[in-house]
Design an enzyme around this catalytic site. Structure first.
Site, PDB file in Angstrom:
ATOM      1  N   CYS A 180       4.377   9.363  -0.051  1.00  0.00           N
ATOM      2  CA  CYS A 180       2.984   9.783  -0.135  1.00  0.00           C
ATOM      3  C   CYS A 180       2.866  10.781  -1.272  1.00  0.00           C
ATOM      4  O   CYS A 180       3.617  11.759  -1.321  1.00  0.00           O
ATOM      5  CB  CYS A 180       2.548  10.427   1.178  1.00  0.00           C
ATOM      6  SG  CYS A 180       0.876  11.096   1.121  1.00  0.00           S
ATOM      7  N   ASN A 229       9.226   4.324   2.902  1.00  0.00           N
ATOM      8  CA  ASN A 229       9.253   3.878   4.297  1.00  0.00           C
ATOM      9  C   ASN A 229      10.613   3.261   4.567  1.00  0.00           C
ATOM     10  O   ASN A 229      11.302   2.832   3.649  1.00  0.00           O
ATOM     11  CB  ASN A 229       8.199   2.785   4.514  1.00  0.00           C
ATOM     12  CG  ASN A 229       6.796   3.271   4.252  1.00  0.00           C
ATOM     13  OD1 ASN A 229       6.328   3.270   3.120  1.00  0.00           O
ATOM     14  ND2 ASN A 229       6.130   3.711   5.302  1.00  0.00           N
ATOM     15  N   HIS A 283       9.234   7.102   7.637  1.00  0.00           N
ATOM     16  CA  HIS A 283       9.805   7.198   6.286  1.00  0.00           C
ATOM     17  C   HIS A 283      11.283   7.552   6.474  1.00  0.00           C
ATOM     18  O   HIS A 283      11.682   8.087   7.510  1.00  0.00           O
ATOM     19  CB  HIS A 283       9.047   8.233   5.456  1.00  0.00           C
ATOM     20  CG  HIS A 283       7.695   7.719   5.023  1.00  0.00           C
ATOM     21  ND1 HIS A 283       7.445   7.279   3.755  1.00  0.00           N
ATOM     22  CD2 HIS A 283       6.550   7.544   5.716  1.00  0.00           C
ATOM     23  CE1 HIS A 283       6.184   6.854   3.677  1.00  0.00           C
ATOM     24  NE2 HIS A 283       5.615   7.011   4.855  1.00  0.00           N
ATOM     25  N   HIS A 321       5.696   4.682  12.468  1.00  0.00           N
ATOM     26  CA  HIS A 321       5.641   4.568  10.996  1.00  0.00           C
ATOM     27  C   HIS A 321       6.634   5.605  10.449  1.00  0.00           C
ATOM     28  O   HIS A 321       6.322   6.792  10.371  1.00  0.00           O
ATOM     29  CB  HIS A 321       4.207   4.863  10.541  1.00  0.00           C
ATOM     30  CG  HIS A 321       3.980   4.907   9.073  1.00  0.00           C
ATOM     31  ND1 HIS A 321       3.218   3.957   8.398  1.00  0.00           N
ATOM     32  CD2 HIS A 321       4.367   5.788   8.118  1.00  0.00           C
ATOM     33  CE1 HIS A 321       3.176   4.257   7.116  1.00  0.00           C
ATOM     34  NE2 HIS A 321       3.848   5.373   6.919  1.00  0.00           N
ATOM     35  N   ARG A 361       0.836  -1.212   0.000  1.00  0.00           N
ATOM     36  CA  ARG A 361       0.000   0.000   0.000  1.00  0.00           C
ATOM     37  C   ARG A 361       0.873   1.266   0.000  1.00  0.00           C
ATOM     38  O   ARG A 361       0.995   1.932  -1.019  1.00  0.00           O
ATOM     39  CB  ARG A 361      -0.953  -0.027   1.208  1.00  0.00           C
ATOM     40  CG  ARG A 361      -2.093   0.979   1.149  1.00  0.00           C
ATOM     41  CD  ARG A 361      -1.689   2.391   1.404  1.00  0.00           C
ATOM     42  NE  ARG A 361      -1.069   2.592   2.730  1.00  0.00           N
ATOM     43  CZ  ARG A 361      -0.536   3.747   3.113  1.00  0.00           C
ATOM     44  NH1 ARG A 361      -0.552   4.805   2.316  1.00  0.00           N
ATOM     45  NH2 ARG A 361       0.054   3.866   4.302  1.00  0.00           N
ATOM     46  N   ASP A 362       1.517   1.556   1.114  1.00  0.00           N
ATOM     47  CA  ASP A 362       2.290   2.801   1.183  1.00  0.00           C
ATOM     48  C   ASP A 362       3.416   2.748   0.151  1.00  0.00           C
ATOM     49  O   ASP A 362       3.758   3.758  -0.472  1.00  0.00           O
ATOM     50  CB  ASP A 362       2.880   2.991   2.589  1.00  0.00           C
ATOM     51  CG  ASP A 362       3.150   4.442   2.938  1.00  0.00           C
ATOM     52  OD1 ASP A 362       2.988   5.297   2.048  1.00  0.00           O
ATOM     53  OD2 ASP A 362       3.523   4.728   4.080  1.00  0.00           O
TER      54      ASP A 362
HETATM   55  P1  HMG Z   1     -13.087  14.700  -1.983  1.00  0.00           P
HETATM   56  O1  HMG Z   1     -12.894  15.102  -3.435  1.00  0.00           O
HETATM   57  O2  HMG Z   1     -13.199  15.768  -0.975  1.00  0.00           O
HETATM   58  O3  HMG Z   1     -14.293  13.664  -1.827  1.00  0.00           O
HETATM   59  O4  HMG Z   1     -11.899  13.747  -1.597  1.00  0.00           O
HETATM   60  P2  HMG Z   1     -15.811  13.696  -2.179  1.00  0.00           P
HETATM   61  O5  HMG Z   1     -16.514  12.982  -1.083  1.00  0.00           O
HETATM   62  O6  HMG Z   1     -16.257  15.089  -2.544  1.00  0.00           O
HETATM   63  O7  HMG Z   1     -15.899  12.785  -3.503  1.00  0.00           O
HETATM   64  C1  HMG Z   1     -15.304  13.194  -4.724  1.00  0.00           C
HETATM   65  C2  HMG Z   1     -15.227  12.000  -5.650  1.00  0.00           C
HETATM   66  O8  HMG Z   1     -14.389  10.981  -5.092  1.00  0.00           O
HETATM   67  C3  HMG Z   1     -16.564  11.333  -5.930  1.00  0.00           C
HETATM   68  O9  HMG Z   1     -16.504  10.796  -7.250  1.00  0.00           O
HETATM   69  C4  HMG Z   1     -16.585  10.191  -4.954  1.00  0.00           C
HETATM   70  O10 HMG Z   1     -17.391   9.118  -5.410  1.00  0.00           O
HETATM   71  C5  HMG Z   1     -15.132   9.771  -4.968  1.00  0.00           C
HETATM   72  P3  HMG Z   1     -17.084  11.577  -8.529  1.00  0.00           P
HETATM   73  O11 HMG Z   1     -18.538  11.804  -8.195  1.00  0.00           O
HETATM   74  O12 HMG Z   1     -16.290  12.869  -8.637  1.00  0.00           O
HETATM   75  O13 HMG Z   1     -16.849  10.625  -9.651  1.00  0.00           O
HETATM   76  N1  HMG Z   1     -14.751   9.118  -3.707  1.00  0.00           N
HETATM   77  C6  HMG Z   1     -14.236   7.879  -3.617  1.00  0.00           C
HETATM   78  N2  HMG Z   1     -13.952   6.958  -4.556  1.00  0.00           N
HETATM   79  C7  HMG Z   1     -13.469   5.773  -4.122  1.00  0.00           C
HETATM   80  N3  HMG Z   1     -13.239   5.490  -2.819  1.00  0.00           N
HETATM   81  C8  HMG Z   1     -13.500   6.408  -1.866  1.00  0.00           C
HETATM   82  C9  HMG Z   1     -14.019   7.656  -2.256  1.00  0.00           C
HETATM   83  N4  HMG Z   1     -14.411   8.744  -1.583  1.00  0.00           N
HETATM   84  C10 HMG Z   1     -14.844   9.633  -2.469  1.00  0.00           C
HETATM   85  N5  HMG Z   1     -13.278   6.113  -0.587  1.00  0.00           N
HETATM   86  C11 HMG Z   1     -11.033  11.892  -0.345  1.00  0.00           C
HETATM   87  C12 HMG Z   1     -11.800  13.190  -0.283  1.00  0.00           C
HETATM   88  C13 HMG Z   1     -10.729  11.497   1.087  1.00  0.00           C
HETATM   89  C14 HMG Z   1     -11.891  10.824  -1.009  1.00  0.00           C
HETATM   90  C15 HMG Z   1      -9.735  12.121  -1.163  1.00  0.00           C
HETATM   91  O14 HMG Z   1      -9.080  13.239  -0.650  1.00  0.00           O
HETATM   92  C16 HMG Z   1      -8.818  10.935  -1.123  1.00  0.00           C
HETATM   93  O15 HMG Z   1      -9.115   9.876  -1.688  1.00  0.00           O
HETATM   94  N6  HMG Z   1      -7.651  11.111  -0.492  1.00  0.00           N
HETATM   95  C17 HMG Z   1      -6.719  10.002  -0.305  1.00  0.00           C
HETATM   96  C18 HMG Z   1      -5.316  10.497  -0.335  1.00  0.00           C
HETATM   97  C19 HMG Z   1      -4.424   9.337  -0.091  1.00  0.00           C
HETATM   98  O16 HMG Z   1      -4.769   8.180  -0.293  1.00  0.00           O
HETATM   99  N7  HMG Z   1      -3.189   9.643   0.372  1.00  0.00           N
HETATM  100  C20 HMG Z   1      -2.226   8.619   0.651  1.00  0.00           C
HETATM  101  C21 HMG Z   1      -2.579   7.768   1.819  1.00  0.00           C
HETATM  102  S1  HMG Z   1      -2.199   8.536   3.382  1.00  0.00           S
HETATM  103  C22 HMG Z   1      -0.526   8.177   3.602  1.00  0.00           C
HETATM  104  O17 HMG Z   1       0.116   7.645   2.727  1.00  0.00           O
HETATM  105  C23 HMG Z   1       0.076   8.471   4.932  1.00  0.00           C
HETATM  106  C24 HMG Z   1       0.353   7.219   5.754  1.00  0.00           C
HETATM  107  O18 HMG Z   1       1.219   6.328   5.106  1.00  0.00           O
HETATM  108  C25 HMG Z   1       0.987   7.622   7.084  1.00  0.00           C
HETATM  109  C26 HMG Z   1       2.145   8.585   6.850  1.00  0.00           C
HETATM  110  O19 HMG Z   1       3.183   8.207   6.313  1.00  0.00           O
HETATM  111  O20 HMG Z   1       1.948   9.752   7.203  1.00  0.00           O
HETATM  112  C27 HMG Z   1      -0.949   6.480   6.088  1.00  0.00           C
HETATM  113 MG    MG Z   2       3.400   6.532   5.049  1.00  0.00          MG
END
Ligand code: HMG
Ligand code: MG
Length: 306
Positions: free
Chosen positions: A244, A253, A213, A211, A19-20
């Site tokens: 990310c 990571n 990086h 966690h 995933r990450d």
């Molecule tokens: P948004 O645009 O504010 O969401 O995004 P929305 O609710 O207005 O929906 C917009 C569109 O997204 C819609 O589709 C929804 O259906 C779709 P449209 O009508 O435009 O076709 N949608 C989804 N589709 C699939 N699955 C879903 C989903 N939700 C909405 N769950 C949202 C808000 C949270 C969805 C967006 O900002 C997002 O997906 N962000 C994810 C970012 C991400 O994945 N970042 C990396 C992971 S975090 C990380 O890596 C850190 C970590 O490792 C720890 C660290 O190192 O810090 C964990």
């Molecule tokens: Mg991470």
């Protein structure tokens, strides 16, 4: 003073490479490659593998195959296969995909929260309430991840109070485990201890994880420093994959092979077979067409070739 005596006797390593690690890859990694990677990692003995992310495919296209991956992996009994779920839409997808654990991911930095999940910290917690309740109602484990607990690419310093506040909120949501994440790999060991000690004032020490990086090459030192204050769960990524997409400049990571090598040397049990992880690292590096980022993994592979 014998420092080693104060280290945990065993630690849990959560493998987050599928995933990450892969979420940051620009070129599409087909589902069958991800499936093979997850299966190889399960055979190495990980108890917990972060295999999927049910986020918007517009935000993170690489994770769009998460359902295919979860459907086809060979489920090894006892292994927790985790999936990221930013909202109810993600939760429903994770439930349908038979995730064992869902991960709500917030931030200790307001600026990063906006960039990563398009809402404020307070809005994210309100959004997570439904996910947390649904997870409990469906008997799933719930993990909370707190990004930018040691520094933020947009706002810089992140106060200890901000970390403690989000830890408390994640605890109140019913999280079984809470990840303290150095998203951009800027932490150093004493700072790590200060943040972990503060987090431990708000949540069970045995439920906190580190966690890290490795952007600035401090991750192993930070893991060691965390163990000195009693942390016994760490996340790592095979071959040091990762980053990310919403934290520019952040590299992967900490590499799982490096962590395992260090744990072996320290006599800290992990239950994981380093050789199988090295093979898995070679497999994914060959697919990606580049040398892996694990120093220990590369050294072991080179030694084998001689
Ligand atoms: P948004 O645009 O504010 O969401 O995004 P929305 O609710 O207005 O929906 C917009 C569109 O997204 C819609 O589709 C929804 O259906 C779709 P449209 O009508 O435009 O076709 N949608 C989804 N589709 C699939 N699955 C879903 C989903 N939700 C909405 N769950 C949202 C808000 C949270 C969805 C967006 O900002 C997002 O997906 N962000 C994810 C970012 C991400 O994945 N970042 C990396 C992971 S975090 C990380 O890596 C850190 C970590 O490792 C720890 C660290 O190192 O810090 C964990
Ligand atoms: Mg991470």
């Amino acid at each position: 003073m014998n420092k080693q005596a104060s280290l945990p006797k065993q630690v849990k390593i959560v493998e987050v490479g599928p995933r990450d690690g892969l979420q940051n890859e620009k070129e599409n990694v087909p589902a069958d490659v991800k499936i093979e990677l997850v299966n190889r990692l399960a055979s190495a003995g990980f108890q917990n593998i972060e295999a999927a992310s049910f986020v918007s495919p517009k935000w993170v296209p690489q994770m769009a195959t998460s359902r295919d991956v979860m459907d086809a992996i060979v489920r090894k009994p006892g292994v927790i296969y985790s999936a990221l779920t930013p909202n109810m839409q993600g939760f429903e997808a994770a439930l349908a995909a038979r995730a064992d654990e869902v991960v709500i991911f917030g931030s200790a930095s307001e600026a990063f929260s906006q960039k990563n999940i398009n809402c404020s910290i307070a809005e994210s917690i309100a959004r997570f309430e439904g996910v947390a309740k649904a997870a409990k109602d469906n008997g799933l484990r719930l993990r909370g991840s707190i990004s930018c607990a040691f520094g933020c690419p947009y706002q810089g310093e992140v106060p200890l109070d901000a970390v403690a506040d989000v830890v408390g909120r994640m605890r109140d949501l019913g999280c079984d485990e809470i990840d303290i994440a150095d998203t951009i790999g800027v932490a150093t060991p004493r700072q790590t201890q200060a943040v972990m000690e503060r987090a431990a004032a708000a949540f069970r020490l045995d439920g906190l994880s580190g966690h890290f990086h490795d952007t600035y090459g401090q991750a192993l030192a930070n893991i060691y420093a965390s163990m000195e204050v009693g942390i016994a769960i760490f996340h790592s990524s095979v071959s040091g994959l990762g980053g990310c997409p919403y934290a520019k400049g952040a590299t992967g990571n900490v590499a799982t092979e490096d962590v395992l090598y260090m744990m072996q040397g320290l006599g800290v049990a992990t239950g994981i077979d380093l050789d199988i992880v090295v093979d898995a690292g070679q497999f994914i590096s060959q697919f990606l067409g580049r040398k892996g980022a694990s120093r220990a993994g590369n050294a072991i592979a080179a030694k084998r070739a001689n």
